[in-house]
Design an enzyme around this catalytic site. Sequence first.
Site, PDB file in Angstrom:
ATOM      1  CG  LEU A 224      -1.700  -1.168   1.489  1.00 24.30           C
ATOM      2  CD1 LEU A 224      -2.763  -1.109   2.702  1.00 24.30           C
ATOM      3  CD2 LEU A 224      -2.707  -1.133   0.317  1.00 24.30           C
TER       4      LEU A 224
ATOM      5  CE  LYS B 168      10.291  -4.115   7.054  1.00 29.21           C
ATOM      6  NZ  LYS B 168       9.319  -3.665   7.995  1.00 29.21           N
TER       7      LYS B 168
ATOM      8  CG  ASN C 194      11.407   0.994   7.603  1.00 27.25           C
ATOM      9  OD1 ASN C 194      12.446   1.982   8.049  1.00 27.25           O
ATOM     10  ND2 ASN C 194      10.016   1.418   7.894  1.00 27.25           N
TER      11      ASN C 194
ATOM     12  CG  ASP D 277       9.052  -1.052  10.475  1.00 27.87           C
ATOM     13  OD1 ASP D 277       8.521  -0.409   9.752  1.00 27.87           O
ATOM     14  OD2 ASP D 277      10.008  -2.016  10.107  1.00 27.87           O
TER      15      ASP D 277
ATOM     16  N   GLY E 207       4.598 -13.041  19.667  1.00 24.64           N
ATOM     17  CA  GLY E 207       5.707 -13.315  18.453  1.00 24.64           C
ATOM     18  C   GLY E 207       7.015 -12.595  18.499  1.00 24.64           C
TER      19      GLY E 207
ATOM     20  N   GLY F 296      11.005 -11.241  13.177  1.00 30.09           N
ATOM     21  CA  GLY F 296      11.623  -9.951  12.505  1.00 30.09           C
ATOM     22  C   GLY F 296      11.171  -8.711  13.006  1.00 30.09           C
TER      23      GLY F 296
HETATM   24  P1  ATR Z   1      10.775 -13.729  10.439  1.00 29.65           P
HETATM   25  O1  ATR Z   1      11.344 -14.113   9.411  1.00 29.65           O
HETATM   26  O2  ATR Z   1      10.323 -12.220  10.588  1.00 29.65           O
HETATM   27  O3  ATR Z   1      11.071 -14.155  11.938  1.00 29.65           O
HETATM   28  P2  ATR Z   1       8.586 -15.613  10.501  1.00 29.65           P
HETATM   29  O4  ATR Z   1       9.467 -16.722  10.516  1.00 29.65           O
HETATM   30  O5  ATR Z   1       7.196 -15.461   9.510  1.00 29.65           O
HETATM   31  O6  ATR Z   1       9.159 -14.319  10.301  1.00 29.65           O
HETATM   32  O7  ATR Z   1       7.671 -15.365  11.803  1.00 29.65           O
HETATM   33  C1  ATR Z   1       7.339 -14.271  12.437  1.00 29.65           C
HETATM   34  C2  ATR Z   1       6.708 -14.705  13.643  1.00 29.65           C
HETATM   35  O8  ATR Z   1       5.613 -15.275  13.678  1.00 29.65           O
HETATM   36  C3  ATR Z   1       7.694 -15.452  14.681  1.00 29.65           C
HETATM   37  O9  ATR Z   1       7.384 -15.073  16.088  1.00 29.65           O
HETATM   38  C4  ATR Z   1       7.097 -17.063  14.593  1.00 29.65           C
HETATM   39  O10 ATR Z   1       7.187 -17.892  15.771  1.00 29.65           O
HETATM   40  P3  ATR Z   1       8.685 -18.726  15.717  1.00 29.65           P
HETATM   41  O11 ATR Z   1       9.591 -18.039  16.252  1.00 29.65           O
HETATM   42  O12 ATR Z   1       8.390 -19.624  16.710  1.00 29.65           O
HETATM   43  O13 ATR Z   1       8.812 -19.377  14.239  1.00 29.65           O
HETATM   44  C5  ATR Z   1       5.511 -16.638  14.572  1.00 29.65           C
HETATM   45  N1  ATR Z   1       4.928 -17.733  14.064  1.00 29.65           N
HETATM   46  C6  ATR Z   1       5.028 -18.051  12.568  1.00 29.65           C
HETATM   47  N2  ATR Z   1       3.843 -19.073  12.540  1.00 29.65           N
HETATM   48  C7  ATR Z   1       3.269 -19.364  13.628  1.00 29.65           C
HETATM   49  C8  ATR Z   1       2.365 -20.229  14.110  1.00 29.65           C
HETATM   50  N3  ATR Z   1       1.528 -20.922  13.293  1.00 29.65           N
HETATM   51  N4  ATR Z   1       1.940 -19.868  15.443  1.00 29.65           N
HETATM   52  C9  ATR Z   1       2.635 -19.313  16.283  1.00 29.65           C
HETATM   53  N5  ATR Z   1       3.550 -18.370  15.897  1.00 29.65           N
HETATM   54  C10 ATR Z   1       3.801 -18.338  14.657  1.00 29.65           C
END
Ligand code: ATR
Length: 285
Positions: A19, A68, A89, A105, A131, A134
């Site tokens: 967006l 990022k 970012n 951010d 969570g 990143g």
């Molecule tokens: P990044 O690369 O930014 O870390 P990501 O792997 O998509 O992105 O994960 C972002 C957040 O979503 C993480 O906190 C991830 O939890 P983990 O650290 O345990 O991987 C969380 N997350 C993704 N899928 C999930 C799910 N099904 N249940 C709970 N948390 C989830």
Amino acid sequence: MTNPPKRLAVIGDPVAHSLSPAMHNAALQALGLTAEYVAIRVALDELESFANRARNELSGFNVTVPHKNAIIPYLDSVSPEAEMSGSVNTVTVTPDGKLRGESTDGYGLRAALREAFNLERLSDAPLLFIGCGGAARAVAFDLAANGATRLMFANRTVSKAEALANALKKPYPDLSLEVMPINDIGALKAALAENPVLIQSTSVGLKPDDPSPVNVELLTPELRVFDMIYRDTALLKVAASVGCPNADGRGMLLWQGVKALEIWTQTQAPVEVMRQALNRARNGA
Ligand code: ATR
């Protein structure tokens, strides 16, 4: 403005859904600038060549997922907070073709929380992240630098939350930190009893049918619930039905963009123009 921007961009992969072009082009027009802001899909193995081209072809660019962190080695300088969080970012191309990276951010989240919940000082409430990927890491150091006193992280992979808490402890030894498994009901209940601002930063909720990543039976009306995802997620729906003040991620998207534009133009951004453009683009208008 001494050096008005000419060409701006957002890079990501995918990026077509972004967006940001709608928001920034509306702002540039309102400021009377002829610059345009475009979305450019850049694959991971194209980042270096993109960065080199950007030195000549762009005035600045935003970086979105999944780049990022990966963009950092190709920049000439990075702000201390962006360096610590491993997340950039906003990149500014200086007149001599240098790439300067920072992250807006954290600013975006702070401004969004202030607007949504009248949260004037981050020390007014604990901040509980659901969570710890990143997205949480990108903002945590900024929050610590700007007055947060208590941060809690509930994550599926607890070691990731521990690593972030340890990284925060070094520059911010007075910060109160806690980590817990996302499915530890006892620990979550104790955390929620402190009436924190809950910040949903997982990727769960990006797809329309996604469930809430956290047990919604634990929600009480005293909580304020912010979801970084900019749609009405399962978590937000329950939060609203329970009576929690709640907001989706549009405010954060808006204010991170406001800050980025102000960095590039050195001029006050037309916030309401950007907000309206964002809402129009989100609703598919
Ligand atoms: P990044 O690369 O930014 O870390 P990501 O792997 O998509 O992105 O994960 C972002 C957040 O979503 C993480 O906190 C991830 O939890 P983990 O650290 O345990 O991987 C969380 N997350 C993704 N899928 C999930 C799910 N099904 N249940 C709970 N948390 C989830």
